[in-house]
Design a protein around this motif. Sequence first.
Motif, PDB file in Angstrom:
ATOM      1  N   LEU A 120       0.828  -1.143  -0.271  1.00 45.98           N
ATOM      2  CA  LEU A 120       0.198   0.377   0.034  1.00 45.98           C
ATOM      3  C   LEU A 120       0.793   1.318  -0.249  1.00 45.98           C
ATOM      4  O   LEU A 120       0.587   2.409  -0.556  1.00 45.98           O
ATOM      5  CB  LEU A 120      -1.027   0.342   1.063  1.00 45.98           C
ATOM      6  N   VAL A 121       1.972   1.216   1.168  1.00 45.18           N
ATOM      7  CA  VAL A 121       3.199   2.438   0.582  1.00 45.18           C
ATOM      8  C   VAL A 121       3.629   2.188  -0.273  1.00 45.18           C
ATOM      9  O   VAL A 121       3.407   3.158  -1.007  1.00 45.18           O
ATOM     10  CB  VAL A 121       3.704   2.442   2.066  1.00 45.18           C
ATOM     11  N   GLY A 122       4.569   1.666  -0.975  1.00 49.24           N
ATOM     12  CA  GLY A 122       4.947   1.531  -2.505  1.00 49.24           C
ATOM     13  C   GLY A 122       3.406   2.398  -3.514  1.00 49.24           C
ATOM     14  O   GLY A 122       4.057   2.777  -4.093  1.00 49.24           O
ATOM     15  N   GLY A 123       2.947   0.878  -3.643  1.00 52.38           N
ATOM     16  CA  GLY A 123       2.102   1.400  -4.338  1.00 52.38           C
ATOM     17  C   GLY A 123       0.784   2.774  -4.712  1.00 52.38           C
ATOM     18  O   GLY A 123       1.129   3.939  -5.508  1.00 52.38           O
ATOM     19  N   GLY A 124       1.224   3.755  -3.879  1.00 53.75           N
ATOM     20  CA  GLY A 124       0.212   4.837  -3.319  1.00 53.75           C
ATOM     21  C   GLY A 124      -0.651   4.942  -2.718  1.00 53.75           C
ATOM     22  O   GLY A 124      -1.335   6.252  -2.591  1.00 53.75           O
ATOM     23  N   SER A 125      -1.459   3.964  -2.651  1.00 52.10           N
ATOM     24  CA  SER A 125      -2.684   4.054  -1.849  1.00 52.10           C
ATOM     25  C   SER A 125      -2.283   4.434  -0.697  1.00 52.10           C
ATOM     26  O   SER A 125      -3.729   5.951  -0.464  1.00 52.10           O
ATOM     27  CB  SER A 125      -2.829   2.360  -1.487  1.00 52.10           C
ATOM     28  N   VAL A 126      -0.977   4.540  -0.474  1.00 51.42           N
ATOM     29  CA  VAL A 126      -1.406   5.578   1.049  1.00 51.42           C
ATOM     30  C   VAL A 126      -0.033   6.393   0.682  1.00 51.42           C
ATOM     31  O   VAL A 126       0.960   6.199   0.221  1.00 51.42           O
ATOM     32  CB  VAL A 126      -0.260   4.913   2.594  1.00 51.42           C
ATOM     33  N   GLY A 127      -0.538   7.808   0.411  1.00 58.26           N
ATOM     34  CA  GLY A 127       0.262   8.798  -0.430  1.00 58.26           C
ATOM     35  C   GLY A 127       1.434   8.849   0.437  1.00 58.26           C
ATOM     36  O   GLY A 127       1.329   8.446   2.089  1.00 58.26           O
ATOM     37  N   LEU A 128       1.772  10.382  -0.530  1.00 58.29           N
ATOM     38  CA  LEU A 128       3.770   9.893   0.366  1.00 58.29           C
ATOM     39  C   LEU A 128       3.221  10.903   1.379  1.00 58.29           C
ATOM     40  O   LEU A 128       3.775  10.396   2.788  1.00 58.29           O
ATOM     41  CB  LEU A 128       4.029  10.466  -0.524  1.00 58.29           C
ATOM     42  N   VAL A 129       2.533  12.084   1.344  1.00 65.28           N
ATOM     43  CA  VAL A 129       2.461  13.009   2.779  1.00 65.28           C
ATOM     44  C   VAL A 129       1.701  12.341   3.648  1.00 65.28           C
ATOM     45  O   VAL A 129       2.526  12.005   4.894  1.00 65.28           O
ATOM     46  CB  VAL A 129       1.460  13.908   2.517  1.00 65.28           C
ATOM     47  N   ALA A 130       1.217  11.099   3.924  1.00 64.20           N
ATOM     48  CA  ALA A 130       0.066  10.285   4.672  1.00 64.20           C
ATOM     49  C   ALA A 130       1.703   9.706   5.358  1.00 64.20           C
ATOM     50  O   ALA A 130       1.340   9.471   6.801  1.00 64.20           O
ATOM     51  CB  ALA A 130      -0.723  10.082   4.793  1.00 64.20           C
ATOM     52  N   ALA A 131       2.194   8.539   4.379  1.00 65.38           N
ATOM     53  CA  ALA A 131       3.186   8.125   5.175  1.00 65.38           C
ATOM     54  C   ALA A 131       4.572   8.964   5.534  1.00 65.38           C
ATOM     55  O   ALA A 131       4.439   8.306   6.664  1.00 65.38           O
ATOM     56  CB  ALA A 131       3.960   7.160   3.944  1.00 65.38           C
ATOM     57  N   LEU A 132       4.547  10.167   5.236  1.00 60.42           N
ATOM     58  CA  LEU A 132       5.470  10.479   6.234  1.00 60.42           C
ATOM     59  C   LEU A 132       5.458  11.041   7.216  1.00 60.42           C
ATOM     60  O   LEU A 132       6.033  11.025   8.601  1.00 60.42           O
ATOM     61  CB  LEU A 132       6.468  11.708   4.844  1.00 60.42           C
ATOM     62  N   GLY A 133       3.849  11.192   7.699  1.00 61.95           N
ATOM     63  CA  GLY A 133       3.287  11.738   8.295  1.00 61.95           C
ATOM     64  C   GLY A 133       3.403  10.683   9.922  1.00 61.95           C
ATOM     65  O   GLY A 133       3.857  11.113  11.163  1.00 61.95           O
ATOM     66  N   TRP A 134       2.872   9.684   9.338  1.00 59.63           N
ATOM     67  CA  TRP A 134       2.936   8.545  10.614  1.00 59.63           C
ATOM     68  C   TRP A 134       4.521   8.071  10.953  1.00 59.63           C
ATOM     69  O   TRP A 134       4.380   7.737  11.651  1.00 59.63           O
ATOM     70  CB  TRP A 134       2.081   7.759  10.046  1.00 59.63           C
ATOM     71  N   ALA A 135       5.520   8.026   9.694  1.00 59.85           N
ATOM     72  CA  ALA A 135       6.413   7.881   9.903  1.00 59.85           C
ATOM     73  C   ALA A 135       6.686   8.957  11.175  1.00 59.85           C
ATOM     74  O   ALA A 135       7.997   8.364  11.755  1.00 59.85           O
ATOM     75  CB  ALA A 135       7.697   8.498   9.038  1.00 59.85           C
ATOM     76  N   ILE A 136       6.808  10.362  11.030  1.00 58.64           N
ATOM     77  CA  ILE A 136       6.971  11.375  11.598  1.00 58.64           C
ATOM     78  C   ILE A 136       6.412  10.876  13.540  1.00 58.64           C
ATOM     79  O   ILE A 136       7.296  11.261  14.667  1.00 58.64           O
ATOM     80  CB  ILE A 136       6.652  12.353  11.895  1.00 58.64           C
ATOM     81  N   VAL A 137       5.385  10.243  13.335  1.00 59.01           N
ATOM     82  CA  VAL A 137       4.364   9.832  14.800  1.00 59.01           C
ATOM     83  C   VAL A 137       5.391   8.665  15.671  1.00 59.01           C
ATOM     84  O   VAL A 137       5.524   9.138  16.863  1.00 59.01           O
ATOM     85  CB  VAL A 137       3.139   9.536  14.224  1.00 59.01           C
ATOM     86  N   LEU A 138       5.779   7.867  14.603  1.00 56.14           N
ATOM     87  CA  LEU A 138       6.731   6.954  14.975  1.00 56.14           C
ATOM     88  C   LEU A 138       7.952   7.172  15.405  1.00 56.14           C
ATOM     89  O   LEU A 138       8.411   6.373  16.468  1.00 56.14           O
ATOM     90  CB  LEU A 138       6.754   5.616  13.910  1.00 56.14           C
ATOM     91  N   GLY A 139       8.721   7.636  15.107  1.00 52.73           N
ATOM     92  CA  GLY A 139      10.416   9.084  15.530  1.00 52.73           C
ATOM     93  C   GLY A 139       9.765   9.450  16.680  1.00 52.73           C
ATOM     94  O   GLY A 139      10.338   9.677  17.833  1.00 52.73           O
ATOM     95  N   CYS A 140       8.304  10.402  16.544  1.00 56.40           N
ATOM     96  CA  CYS A 140       8.404  10.450  18.422  1.00 56.40           C
ATOM     97  C   CYS A 140       7.860   9.501  19.448  1.00 56.40           C
ATOM     98  O   CYS A 140       7.702   9.946  20.238  1.00 56.40           O
ATOM     99  CB  CYS A 140       6.642  11.738  17.900  1.00 56.40           C
ATOM    100  N   ALA A 141       7.147   8.366  18.680  1.00 55.32           N
ATOM    101  CA  ALA A 141       6.911   7.175  19.634  1.00 55.32           C
ATOM    102  C   ALA A 141       8.490   6.634  19.949  1.00 55.32           C
ATOM    103  O   ALA A 141       8.691   6.475  21.236  1.00 55.32           O
ATOM    104  CB  ALA A 141       6.452   6.264  19.482  1.00 55.32           C
TER     105      ALA A 141
END
Length: 586
Positions: free
Chosen positions: A521-542
């Motif tokens: 889903l992330v690779g194909g773009g079903s999860v948009g790049l902006v959304a994927a990066l946003g959740w990556a920041i959340v994981l970094g905050c965790a």
Amino acid sequence: MLDPRIYRAAFLPVLFALVLVGFSLRDQPRGVTTTLAPEAFDGDAAFRQLDRLATAAPQREPGSAGDEAVARTVEQGLRTSGFDVSVRRFDAQTSVGKRTVETVIGERTGFSSQRILVVAQRDAIGTGARAQLSGTAALLELARVLGSRTLNRTLVLASVSGGPAAAKELAEHAGGEVDAVIVLGDLAGTRTVRPVVVPWADGEAVAPLELRRTVETAVAAETGAGAGRTRPFHQFTRLAFPLTLGLQGPFNGAGLPAVLLSVGGERPPAADQPVSAERLTTFGRAALRSVSALDGARELPAPEAYITIERKLLPAGPIRLLAIALLLPVLLAAVDGFARVRRRHEPVGRWLRWVGVCALPFVLAVLLVRVMKLTGLLDAAPSVGGTAFAPDAIPRDGTALAALAAVFVLLVLGWFVLRPLVARLLGAVGDPASPGAAAAVLLVLCAVAIAVWIANPYAALVLIPALHLWLLAIAPEVRLHPLAALALFALGLVPPLLVAFAYARQFGLDPLELAWMGLLLVGGGSVGLVAALGWAIVLGCAGAVLAIIVRASGGGPAAEQHVTVRGPKTYAGPGSLGGTESALRR
């Protein structure tokens, strides 16, 4: 950095939001019924058609010779039944890579230009796949029955190949105003998975209840049993992180009311799934009854976000208000805490860089997955909204395992090797137990939460418990035992883990299949790049929160602070309002 008075007072709007949610519940609309008898649907004839199609084309991968052979049979059947037939060829991203596929469309004009669209997918992965072909057999029988009837609305029957991409292409070229879409899935399989009427979309919108109840009423009338309902928590997960395996998803995402009718539920049947003529008769007649009811119904509303609770319906508006009300206490506490640490001359900018460095491994993992897609390593990754291929449609071969392993290795090396190196290069080093680190983490988390709330309030509700729990876990004023702080950190991870568990259970996925689907889903773009990066920041905050808790448990500035104010805890000392040194020490 945490003022309990501000934090507690900010919960007052939550009470008003809860009252509004209670008063926003409304009665659910009823489905539409019909008095026309559906016995004209000949289940035995449809089953014989299914046998002929499966025997003539046992292999029907998208764009293959078998797929095209079934398309020719459908085209001829629609012409024989009196439909105007057209064929569209286009390139689509399928479960076996990019292929040229066909959509066969039969149209019978009614008194109105408004359309009812019935769709069946004819391609399949695996040999035979008779259950997955049963929708096509039912489509041809519906053409025979409805081809001789006078219709109020224009009826369009479509045979598609290629999965979500084909459904999206058909939704974009529907040829007119579409009132309702019924996707015929497995109508003959012997394995029943409820609910058999699937309304989910590849976005926040869900098929309107009028359409759902119409098809459910038809199923109940033909089978004598209910179609099955979805629990409120599972509805919430579908709205928070929209994802579906059915072809109804792209239609709802395009604003066309659509449901999937499938005896096996949302997940496509296995290639060796047994079929039953009686089952095909029952669900074929339910499909005919649904079309007849919709043909005489009023115009249906567009898809929208809502949750059904017992016999009530809760719209999205009150949920959005409740989410921002729950976010407000943490936001005010974070802003106030930031002001406090600035007055203490804490280097907040350095800690903001530190939070960014903590998110770096997860950001790089997202970018690596997208690069895999661009280089062809994830050639079958879907690129249609939140509509995914079934896990068994894309086998987990050596490439899949290598991709998962590469992402895992990057995360480990990024956190333990790259992160400290980049932190030193950027000057983002220091004691994470200092108040400035906690203030920076909360500021970033609140900023991301607000962005998530703007995009999807249901997803924000998944994130908000972590904000409250992690605030209490890392605030220097809240002196918790290290185990208690770790427990609060773990509790903050429970909501997203419950969402993942809910999807794994509904789709029948093991942990490896769930990770593989997320990668696609992330690779194909079903999860948009902006959304994927946003959740990556959340994981970094965790990760940053965990680092603060671990460092504070070992003894740091937060553990060494002493109370310098005499008297009650809420008394700051003389001169506090005048900005004296006694106030700055707060």
